[in-house]
Design a protein around this motif. Sequence first.
Motif, PDB file in Angstrom:
ATOM      1  N   GLY A   9      41.400  49.556  45.515  1.00 33.76           N
ATOM      2  CA  GLY A   9      42.440  48.739  44.872  1.00 33.76           C
ATOM      3  C   GLY A   9      42.958  49.464  43.652  1.00 33.76           C
ATOM      4  N   LYS A  10      42.320  49.214  42.522  1.00 31.51           N
ATOM      5  CA  LYS A  10      42.668  49.917  41.291  1.00 31.51           C
ATOM      6  C   LYS A  10      42.203  51.374  41.391  1.00 31.51           C
ATOM      7  CE  LYS A  10      41.641  49.734  36.329  1.00 31.51           C
ATOM      8  NZ  LYS A  10      41.929  51.135  36.249  1.00 31.51           N
ATOM      9  N   GLY A  11      42.983  52.287  40.867  1.00 37.18           N
ATOM     10  CA  GLY A  11      42.585  53.688  40.867  1.00 37.18           C
ATOM     11  C   GLY A  11      41.590  53.970  39.758  1.00 37.18           C
ATOM     12  N   GLY A 177      45.330  51.308  45.837  1.00 38.63           N
ATOM     13  CA  GLY A 177      46.463  50.425  46.050  1.00 38.63           C
ATOM     14  C   GLY A 177      46.231  49.499  47.217  1.00 38.63           C
ATOM     15  N   LEU A 178      47.338  49.026  47.803  1.00 38.47           N
ATOM     16  CA  LEU A 178      47.289  47.949  48.775  1.00 38.47           C
ATOM     17  C   LEU A 178      48.292  48.171  49.905  1.00 38.47           C
ATOM     18  CD1 LEU A 178      45.638  45.289  47.887  1.00 38.47           C
ATOM     19  CD2 LEU A 178      47.844  44.208  47.772  1.00 38.47           C
ATOM     20  N   ASP A 205      42.208  43.376  40.670  1.00 39.01           N
ATOM     21  CA  ASP A 205      42.572  44.190  41.821  1.00 39.01           C
ATOM     22  C   ASP A 205      41.569  44.037  42.953  1.00 39.01           C
ATOM     23  OD1 ASP A 205      44.594  44.922  40.199  1.00 39.01           O
ATOM     24  OD2 ASP A 205      43.911  46.969  39.845  1.00 39.01           O
ATOM     25  N   ILE A 209      42.410  43.472  46.900  1.00 33.43           N
ATOM     26  CA  ILE A 209      42.011  44.381  47.987  1.00 33.43           C
ATOM     27  C   ILE A 209      41.045  43.675  48.954  1.00 33.43           C
ATOM     28  CG2 ILE A 209      40.141  45.522  46.671  1.00 33.43           C
ATOM     29  CD1 ILE A 209      42.436  47.412  49.020  1.00 33.43           C
TER      30      ILE A 209
END
Lengths: 295, 120, 285
Positions: A9-11, A177-178, A205, A209
């Motif tokens: 999700g979040k990097g 990301g998504l 996030d 996800i």
Amino acid sequence: MKEIVVISGKGGTGKTSITGAFAGLAKKCVLADCDVDAADLHLLLQPQVRERYEFSGGGRAEIKAEKCLKCGLCRQLCRFDAVRRPADGSSFLTVNSLACEGCGLCAHICPAGAIEFKPVVDGEWYVSDTRMGSMVHACLYPGEGNSGKLVTLVRSRAREIATGNGSDYLLIDGSPGLGCPVIASVAGSDLAVIVTEPTVSGEHDLLRIAGLTKHFRVPTVICINRSDINSAASDRIAAVAEAQGVKVIGRVRYDKAVTEAQIAGKTVNEYTDGPVAGDILAAWQRIINLTEGKE
Amino acid sequence: MRVAITSQGRDRDSLLDRRFGRAAFFIVADTETGELSVHDNAQNLNAAQGAGIQAGSTVAGLDVEALITGNVGPKAYAVLKAAGIRIYLAPDGTVAQSLQRFKDGLLEESLSANVEGHWV
Amino acid sequence: MKIAVASGKGGTGKTTVAVNLCLFLVDAGLQVTYADCDVEEPDGHLFLKPEIVTRRRTGIPVPHVDPEACNLCGECGSLCRYSAIVVLKDRVMTFPELCHGCGGCAYICPARAIAEVDRPIGSIDRGNAGKLGFISGCLDIGQAMSPPLIKEVLKETPDDGVTIVDAPPGTSCPAMTAVGDCDYLLLVTEPTPFGRHDLELMLKAVCSLPMPKGVVMNRVNGPDAATEELCDKYGVPVLARIPEDRLVAEAYSKGLTAWEAVSGYRTVFADLWSGIQKDAGRCGE
């Protein structure tokens, strides 16, 4: 053969460091780096490239100035604002290749047949050898699109190799990301491991996800990285996850050794046998148990 | 009855291609006369997206009643179903073997997509 | 002026830089809007805690075929490169999730049998965080295509004042869509091998874009010659070096901004802003 995809999700949550460490712990595995627009796993695993292929994600339009009647129909119809007047003030229209979506409408409607539509090479992909086993990875040329198709290619080839050589695991470093590359990395895998961190954005996030893996009906577990930087938030994440039936399979403590390992070009568990390596090993053990149906 | 088979090569001894959308060739066989014809799928093989849909549309245009292949995703399945083509899943083997299994009634008919789509 | 804040690698502190720059500029008396274009994982609201005034759904136009009018000529199917519309013997099938919304099928249909309908892909929130304007796009879970939503967010940004665009991470289509038309591009990186590697990918991706660019090095632990050399090589100045600070990390984990948590941040962002102005001015000459 089980397909395990590591996503975040979040990097920047430590997904690639953890995937690299898992790769060293899995006995017989094939690796796929599906984070194709910022692939980093190769920095830890130093693959020796065995096969190299070009990748084309689609085509781009190009206006041939000598045939162009300057009618402007292409500019009027392009929904992606890709047909532009060049900055040099010339009256000929050009196609901005970054904006061009590759739909081909302009080439189809041009009354003068002045627009060519050609496939372009958007990147390369490789089959390589690493000290952990075969690895399929790719490099999307910076700024190019359609990474979902490239992810699908990388993943399919890795699956073929893993099935062919009798591997136990296909380990996928998913993209952050998504959107389309993530969906292409996740759909149809046996287990998704979400690497998150105990921050408000990590928490936020994570829920998105996890919604995505649920949408695609992929069994999902969570690994909380740097769990001790905010233990209260880690506990909160665990509670929210468990309430939705998602297991937390590991908590990995914050340790500078993770960055040091990266600088040394090694996986965490190759670099240290300290407590952080123990955390990762414990998480991997639970993943094995889950995929073997022992848990 | 005309049947399409996904194939890695151009003749009856070629291996079945387990992929549908990105199969190398479609071989159309007439089960009564034994006559074979070959249709190249190169265009769909390299499609940017929706290879299954395009392959479904190609097979629909081949005037067949059934398709023998390894895997079919949801979008290809929808197209084939709309075109009234029945789908049969075959194990690994040659085109000739797959056709024989079909004639002997040994192949399982697929009543839904049996693999995930690729989502690109 | 539109300033995009982007990063090849995720988690380098892009949102932290964007949010704190906004707060600094508001404090300096400017008219500022924060636009969250990281629509797959929008996080700016967690730190700015805006009051949302309006929310609207947005989508992309996809074909709707009128079977009565359609003569099955097949033109639409042969035009569509995304396989979003396919013509069979007795019907036309559409796959809206594959459609990119180019409008080609509806335009070329000789029978005028195709209308376009909106397929929702996400929503756009508008509001305020104190004096700061706030716009944020949020992609629906399960949707693959973020660029159309990013474009919609950008369309809503005001022409006057300063807009800070929080771009999605990476170097592919979503990131390029968000930064493509900005006046200044700020690249955030961190001094790790992954950070440097992804910064170089980003520098390669944006080198053909016309706007001036600057780099922010985040979580710096002393000098980092390798990153500085990389920026030199691409002729992009390093405008700020934000030291690693456990207080900032803790504040972030709780959803507080560094601006609120650490007093020294004011000078960092003041320097960054004067760097941007100097650089933007120089390129305008």
